[in-house]
Scaffold this motif. Sequence first.
Motif, PDB file in Angstrom:
ATOM      1  N   ARG A 130     -22.279 -19.555   1.394  1.00 17.31           N
ATOM      2  CA  ARG A 130     -23.604 -18.996   1.643  1.00 17.31           C
ATOM      3  C   ARG A 130     -23.928 -18.033   0.516  1.00 17.31           C
ATOM      4  O   ARG A 130     -23.066 -17.297   0.051  1.00 17.31           O
ATOM      5  N   ILE A 131     -25.162 -18.004   0.118  1.00 16.09           N
ATOM      6  CA  ILE A 131     -25.577 -17.117  -0.964  1.00 16.09           C
ATOM      7  C   ILE A 131     -25.619 -15.670  -0.502  1.00 16.09           C
ATOM      8  O   ILE A 131     -25.304 -14.757  -1.246  1.00 16.09           O
ATOM      9  N   ASP A 132     -25.971 -15.424   0.757  1.00 16.42           N
ATOM     10  CA  ASP A 132     -26.198 -14.060   1.223  1.00 16.42           C
ATOM     11  C   ASP A 132     -24.916 -13.299   1.579  1.00 16.42           C
ATOM     12  O   ASP A 132     -24.955 -12.100   1.767  1.00 16.42           O
ATOM     13  N   HIS A 133     -23.775 -13.949   1.641  1.00 10.79           N
ATOM     14  CA  HIS A 133     -22.530 -13.241   1.997  1.00 10.79           C
ATOM     15  C   HIS A 133     -21.369 -13.816   1.187  1.00 10.79           C
ATOM     16  O   HIS A 133     -20.965 -14.953   1.398  1.00 10.79           O
ATOM     17  N   GLN A 134     -20.851 -13.035   0.277  1.00  7.72           N
ATOM     18  CA  GLN A 134     -19.794 -13.513  -0.609  1.00  7.72           C
ATOM     19  C   GLN A 134     -18.406 -13.029  -0.212  1.00  7.72           C
ATOM     20  O   GLN A 134     -17.425 -13.396  -0.828  1.00  7.72           O
ATOM     21  N   GLY A 135     -18.290 -12.168   0.787  1.00 10.17           N
ATOM     22  CA  GLY A 135     -17.000 -11.632   1.183  1.00 10.17           C
ATOM     23  C   GLY A 135     -16.871 -10.164   0.804  1.00 10.17           C
ATOM     24  O   GLY A 135     -17.680  -9.618   0.062  1.00 10.17           O
ATOM     25  N   THR A 136     -15.842  -9.526   1.324  1.00  6.41           N
ATOM     26  CA  THR A 136     -15.637  -8.104   1.105  1.00  6.41           C
ATOM     27  C   THR A 136     -14.188  -7.848   0.733  1.00  6.41           C
ATOM     28  O   THR A 136     -13.278  -8.389   1.356  1.00  6.41           O
ATOM     29  N   PHE A 137     -13.986  -7.001  -0.271  1.00  4.13           N
ATOM     30  CA  PHE A 137     -12.657  -6.610  -0.703  1.00  4.13           C
ATOM     31  C   PHE A 137     -12.298  -5.276  -0.052  1.00  4.13           C
ATOM     32  O   PHE A 137     -13.099  -4.342  -0.054  1.00  4.13           O
ATOM     33  N   HIS A 138     -11.103  -5.190   0.551  1.00 11.33           N
ATOM     34  CA  HIS A 138     -10.650  -3.964   1.205  1.00 11.33           C
ATOM     35  C   HIS A 138      -9.368  -3.472   0.536  1.00 11.33           C
ATOM     36  O   HIS A 138      -8.420  -4.236   0.375  1.00 11.33           O
ATOM     37  N   SER A 139      -9.356  -2.217   0.152  1.00 14.20           N
ATOM     38  CA  SER A 139      -8.151  -1.560  -0.354  1.00 14.20           C
ATOM     39  C   SER A 139      -7.820  -0.451   0.644  1.00 14.20           C
ATOM     40  O   SER A 139      -8.610   0.469   0.845  1.00 14.20           O
ATOM     41  N   VAL A 140      -6.655  -0.556   1.297  1.00 15.87           N
ATOM     42  CA  VAL A 140      -6.340   0.297   2.441  1.00 15.87           C
ATOM     43  C   VAL A 140      -4.999   0.989   2.228  1.00 15.87           C
ATOM     44  O   VAL A 140      -4.065   0.406   1.687  1.00 15.87           O
ATOM     45  N   THR A 141      -4.919   2.238   2.641  1.00 16.28           N
ATOM     46  CA  THR A 141      -3.652   2.965   2.694  1.00 16.28           C
ATOM     47  C   THR A 141      -3.406   3.358   4.142  1.00 16.28           C
ATOM     48  O   THR A 141      -4.285   3.894   4.799  1.00 16.28           O
ATOM     49  N   THR A 142      -2.226   3.046   4.627  1.00  9.84           N
ATOM     50  CA  THR A 142      -1.851   3.434   5.979  1.00  9.84           C
ATOM     51  C   THR A 142      -0.638   4.346   5.887  1.00  9.84           C
ATOM     52  O   THR A 142       0.171   4.217   4.970  1.00  9.84           O
ATOM     53  N   GLY A 143      -0.526   5.279   6.783  1.00  8.55           N
ATOM     54  CA  GLY A 143       0.588   6.215   6.724  1.00  8.55           C
ATOM     55  C   GLY A 143       0.972   6.742   8.087  1.00  8.55           C
ATOM     56  O   GLY A 143       0.218   6.622   9.054  1.00  8.55           O
ATOM     57  N   GLN A 144       2.144   7.326   8.139  1.00  9.12           N
ATOM     58  CA  GLN A 144       2.631   7.920   9.375  1.00  9.12           C
ATOM     59  C   GLN A 144       3.523   9.105   9.030  1.00  9.12           C
ATOM     60  O   GLN A 144       4.333   9.029   8.106  1.00  9.12           O
ATOM     61  N   VAL A 145       3.355  10.183   9.768  1.00  7.15           N
ATOM     62  CA  VAL A 145       4.228  11.341   9.632  1.00  7.15           C
ATOM     63  C   VAL A 145       5.282  11.236  10.709  1.00  7.15           C
ATOM     64  O   VAL A 145       4.968  11.081  11.888  1.00  7.15           O
ATOM     65  N   ILE A 146       6.542  11.297  10.307  1.00  6.99           N
ATOM     66  CA  ILE A 146       7.665  11.193  11.234  1.00  6.99           C
ATOM     67  C   ILE A 146       8.337  12.553  11.295  1.00  6.99           C
ATOM     68  O   ILE A 146       8.721  13.105  10.262  1.00  6.99           O
ATOM     69  N   GLN A 147       8.452  13.094  12.500  1.00  5.17           N
ATOM     70  CA  GLN A 147       9.107  14.381  12.672  1.00  5.17           C
ATOM     71  C   GLN A 147      10.398  14.153  13.455  1.00  5.17           C
ATOM     72  O   GLN A 147      10.411  13.442  14.448  1.00  5.17           O
ATOM     73  N   GLY A 148      11.470  14.765  12.996  1.00  8.23           N
ATOM     74  CA  GLY A 148      12.739  14.560  13.677  1.00  8.23           C
ATOM     75  C   GLY A 148      13.697  15.708  13.472  1.00  8.23           C
ATOM     76  O   GLY A 148      13.641  16.420  12.470  1.00  8.23           O
ATOM     77  N   ILE A 149      14.592  15.882  14.435  1.00 11.57           N
ATOM     78  CA  ILE A 149      15.544  16.980  14.352  1.00 11.57           C
ATOM     79  C   ILE A 149      16.714  16.641  13.441  1.00 11.57           C
ATOM     80  O   ILE A 149      17.471  17.524  13.061  1.00 11.57           O
ATOM     81  N   GLU A 150      16.880  15.377  13.070  1.00 14.59           N
ATOM     82  CA  GLU A 150      17.999  15.004  12.205  1.00 14.59           C
ATOM     83  C   GLU A 150      17.711  15.247  10.730  1.00 14.59           C
ATOM     84  O   GLU A 150      18.568  15.037   9.884  1.00 14.59           O
TER      85      GLU A 150
END
Length: 84
Positions: A24-44
């Motif tokens: 389709r001419i009206d929609h060519q797609g979308t590029f996504h650049s994503v960063t995901t993260g998590q903070v881990i807290q621990g007593i060790e």
Amino acid sequence: MGQGDASVTAYDNFETMESVKEQRIDHQGTFHSVTTGQVIQGIEIPPGGLRQDMLDPQVTICASDVLLAPGNQDDDIQHQVSIV
């Protein structure tokens, strides 16, 4: 939260292209650049946090070591915090 001595931040960057299945001419797609993260807290985690010189390349780890580690089991606590 991630600045505490008992915290480790894990992150991953990934990129994906969302495209349409038909031409389709009206929609060519979308590029996504994503960063995901998590903070881990621990007593060790030692005072001052983890350092590169603490890595022992002679130690091996396999999937069962991670999957069967305390805290990774499907237990009562997991059921209390999970949305069904």
